[in-house]
Scaffold this motif. Structure first.
Motif, PDB file in Angstrom:
ATOM      1  N   THR A 260      41.512  49.556  30.986  1.00  0.00           N
ATOM      2  CA  THR A 260      41.965  48.253  30.505  1.00  0.00           C
ATOM      3  C   THR A 260      43.448  48.119  30.793  1.00  0.00           C
ATOM      4  O   THR A 260      44.255  48.964  30.364  1.00  0.00           O
ATOM      5  CB  THR A 260      41.717  48.096  28.998  1.00  0.00           C
ATOM      6  OG1 THR A 260      40.318  48.246  28.728  1.00  0.00           O
ATOM      7  CG2 THR A 260      42.180  46.742  28.510  1.00  0.00           C
ATOM      8  N   ILE A 261      43.823  47.079  31.523  1.00  0.00           N
ATOM      9  CA  ILE A 261      45.216  46.858  31.902  1.00  0.00           C
ATOM     10  C   ILE A 261      45.864  45.892  30.928  1.00  0.00           C
ATOM     11  O   ILE A 261      45.317  44.821  30.632  1.00  0.00           O
ATOM     12  CB  ILE A 261      45.298  46.302  33.336  1.00  0.00           C
ATOM     13  CG1 ILE A 261      44.747  47.319  34.338  1.00  0.00           C
ATOM     14  CG2 ILE A 261      46.736  45.912  33.695  1.00  0.00           C
ATOM     15  CD1 ILE A 261      44.562  46.763  35.738  1.00  0.00           C
TER      16      ILE A 261
ATOM     17  N   ILE B 105      46.221  47.344  41.220  1.00  0.00           N
ATOM     18  CA  ILE B 105      46.718  48.090  40.063  1.00  0.00           C
ATOM     19  C   ILE B 105      45.588  48.902  39.441  1.00  0.00           C
ATOM     20  O   ILE B 105      45.768  50.071  39.074  1.00  0.00           O
ATOM     21  CB  ILE B 105      47.346  47.135  39.033  1.00  0.00           C
ATOM     22  CG1 ILE B 105      48.601  46.472  39.624  1.00  0.00           C
ATOM     23  CG2 ILE B 105      47.691  47.875  37.736  1.00  0.00           C
ATOM     24  CD1 ILE B 105      49.178  45.375  38.752  1.00  0.00           C
ATOM     25  N   LEU B 106      44.408  48.303  39.336  1.00  0.00           N
ATOM     26  CA  LEU B 106      43.253  49.020  38.794  1.00  0.00           C
ATOM     27  C   LEU B 106      42.916  50.237  39.654  1.00  0.00           C
ATOM     28  O   LEU B 106      42.689  51.335  39.128  1.00  0.00           O
ATOM     29  CB  LEU B 106      42.055  48.083  38.709  1.00  0.00           C
ATOM     30  CG  LEU B 106      40.743  48.713  38.236  1.00  0.00           C
ATOM     31  CD1 LEU B 106      40.866  49.259  36.822  1.00  0.00           C
ATOM     32  CD2 LEU B 106      39.599  47.705  38.325  1.00  0.00           C
TER      33      LEU B 106
ATOM     34  N   ASP C 267      34.397  46.209  44.064  1.00  0.00           N
ATOM     35  CA  ASP C 267      33.051  46.443  43.535  1.00  0.00           C
ATOM     36  C   ASP C 267      32.681  47.919  43.586  1.00  0.00           C
ATOM     37  O   ASP C 267      31.960  48.418  42.713  1.00  0.00           O
ATOM     38  CB  ASP C 267      32.025  45.636  44.328  1.00  0.00           C
ATOM     39  CG  ASP C 267      32.081  44.148  44.011  1.00  0.00           C
ATOM     40  OD1 ASP C 267      32.721  43.779  43.003  1.00  0.00           O
ATOM     41  OD2 ASP C 267      31.497  43.364  44.766  1.00  0.00           O
ATOM     42  N   ALA C 268      33.186  48.630  44.592  1.00  0.00           N
ATOM     43  CA  ALA C 268      32.839  50.038  44.764  1.00  0.00           C
ATOM     44  C   ALA C 268      33.539  50.944  43.767  1.00  0.00           C
ATOM     45  O   ALA C 268      33.021  52.009  43.418  1.00  0.00           O
ATOM     46  CB  ALA C 268      33.161  50.488  46.186  1.00  0.00           C
TER      47      ALA C 268
ATOM     48  N   ALA D 140      32.486  45.764  33.404  1.00  0.00           N
ATOM     49  CA  ALA D 140      33.438  45.299  32.391  1.00  0.00           C
ATOM     50  C   ALA D 140      34.851  45.202  32.966  1.00  0.00           C
ATOM     51  O   ALA D 140      35.619  44.305  32.585  1.00  0.00           O
ATOM     52  CB  ALA D 140      33.422  46.234  31.183  1.00  0.00           C
ATOM     53  N   GLU D 141      35.195  46.125  33.851  1.00  0.00           N
ATOM     54  CA  GLU D 141      36.516  46.069  34.479  1.00  0.00           C
ATOM     55  C   GLU D 141      36.648  44.839  35.369  1.00  0.00           C
ATOM     56  O   GLU D 141      37.719  44.218  35.436  1.00  0.00           O
ATOM     57  CB  GLU D 141      36.755  47.341  35.292  1.00  0.00           C
ATOM     58  CG  GLU D 141      36.917  48.584  34.437  1.00  0.00           C
ATOM     59  CD  GLU D 141      36.977  49.855  35.254  1.00  0.00           C
ATOM     60  OE1 GLU D 141      37.683  50.788  34.851  1.00  0.00           O
ATOM     61  OE2 GLU D 141      36.294  49.927  36.316  1.00  0.00           O
ATOM     62  N   ARG D 142      35.564  44.471  36.043  1.00  0.00           N
ATOM     63  CA  ARG D 142      35.617  43.290  36.909  1.00  0.00           C
ATOM     64  C   ARG D 142      35.762  42.008  36.088  1.00  0.00           C
ATOM     65  O   ARG D 142      36.420  41.057  36.520  1.00  0.00           O
ATOM     66  CB  ARG D 142      34.384  43.240  37.815  1.00  0.00           C
ATOM     67  CG  ARG D 142      34.388  44.355  38.855  1.00  0.00           C
ATOM     68  CD  ARG D 142      33.363  44.135  39.940  1.00  0.00           C
ATOM     69  NE  ARG D 142      31.997  44.341  39.501  1.00  0.00           N
ATOM     70  CZ  ARG D 142      31.399  45.525  39.438  1.00  0.00           C
ATOM     71  NH1 ARG D 142      32.052  46.632  39.770  1.00  0.00           N
ATOM     72  NH2 ARG D 142      30.137  45.629  39.057  1.00  0.00           N
TER      73      ARG D 142
END
Length: 218
Positions: A172-173, A144-145, A118-119, A124-126
């Motif tokens: 974006t992975i 990885i993110l 979260d930090a 959008a990534e979550r």
């Protein structure tokens, strides 16, 4: 390991253990004189990797000191990046007339500690992380993110000389391609008069280690 996700124009050396022949120049020793032994070993071995990589470019050994915000100071005409985590150290270098910047990072392939995702991530990534985790729970996509964000910063800073926060890049992975795209959310003007809008990178999970890498070719 990290060679697999870097272009051929970049020379990379990595090790899984701290070799006894790794040594430091006196100027480098001074930088870690007060550090604990674990930190000294990491510092020593990653510079050993860097000097081996530089030797492949016919660059003689020299002290690799720290500049602004701890970024390594490379010999003239060289760009590079270094990283280390438990059981892994790596360095990647290239000639500046061929490669604009390099950013690499290594992390243990394990779940991030509670609260870290979260930090360091955007909403959008979550959402995308949840979808990845739902499709394949054997991969620690949060790690990885995090590693990709570290590589983005390491590639960004030599070009701009400016800080980049975790919230300043939207990543974006691509699970199938072993790749990622980083969209910059802050102005990307560089010292060379270019304008960055993002970075393309690659990732790999192997032998319990996550590696991510960005190399921008000219």
């Amino acid at each position: 390991m990290i060679k697999q996700i870097l272009p051929s124009e970049v020379v990379a050396v990595d090790v899984r253990e701290d070799p006894p022949e790794a040594t430091l120049f006196p100027e480098e020793e001074a930088l870690v004189a007060a550090a604990v032994e674990k930190r000294r070993r990491e510092f020593r071995t990653v510079r050993h990797c860097a000097r081996l990589a530089l030797a492949e470019l016919d660059v003689p050994p020299s002290p690799l000191l720290r500049g602004e915000r701890g970024a390594p100071i490379w010999p003239a005409g060289i760009v590079g990046s270094m990283t280390h985590c438990a059981g892994y150290r790596a360095a990647a270098v290239g000639r500046s007339e061929v490669v604009s910047t390099i950013g690499i990072d290594a992390e243990p392939h394990d779940r991030l500690p509670d609260g870290v995702l979260d930090a360091v991530s955007l909403p959008a990534e979550r959402v995308r992380h949840a979808a990845l985790a739902g499709a394949d729970a054997t991969v620690h996509w949060d790690r990885i993110l995090f590693s990709a964000k570290e590589s983005v910063y390491k590639a960004w800073f030599p070009l701009t000389g400016r800080w980049l926060g975790f919230e300043d890049a939207d990543i974006t992975i691509d699970a199938e391609a072993g790749a990622f795209q980083a969209r910059l959310l802050v102005p990307g003007d560089t010292a060379e008069g270019l304008y960055l809008t993002g970075f393309a990178g690659r990732w790999l999970v192997q032998d319990g280690v996550v590696t991510t890498a960005i190399a921008v070719l000219r």
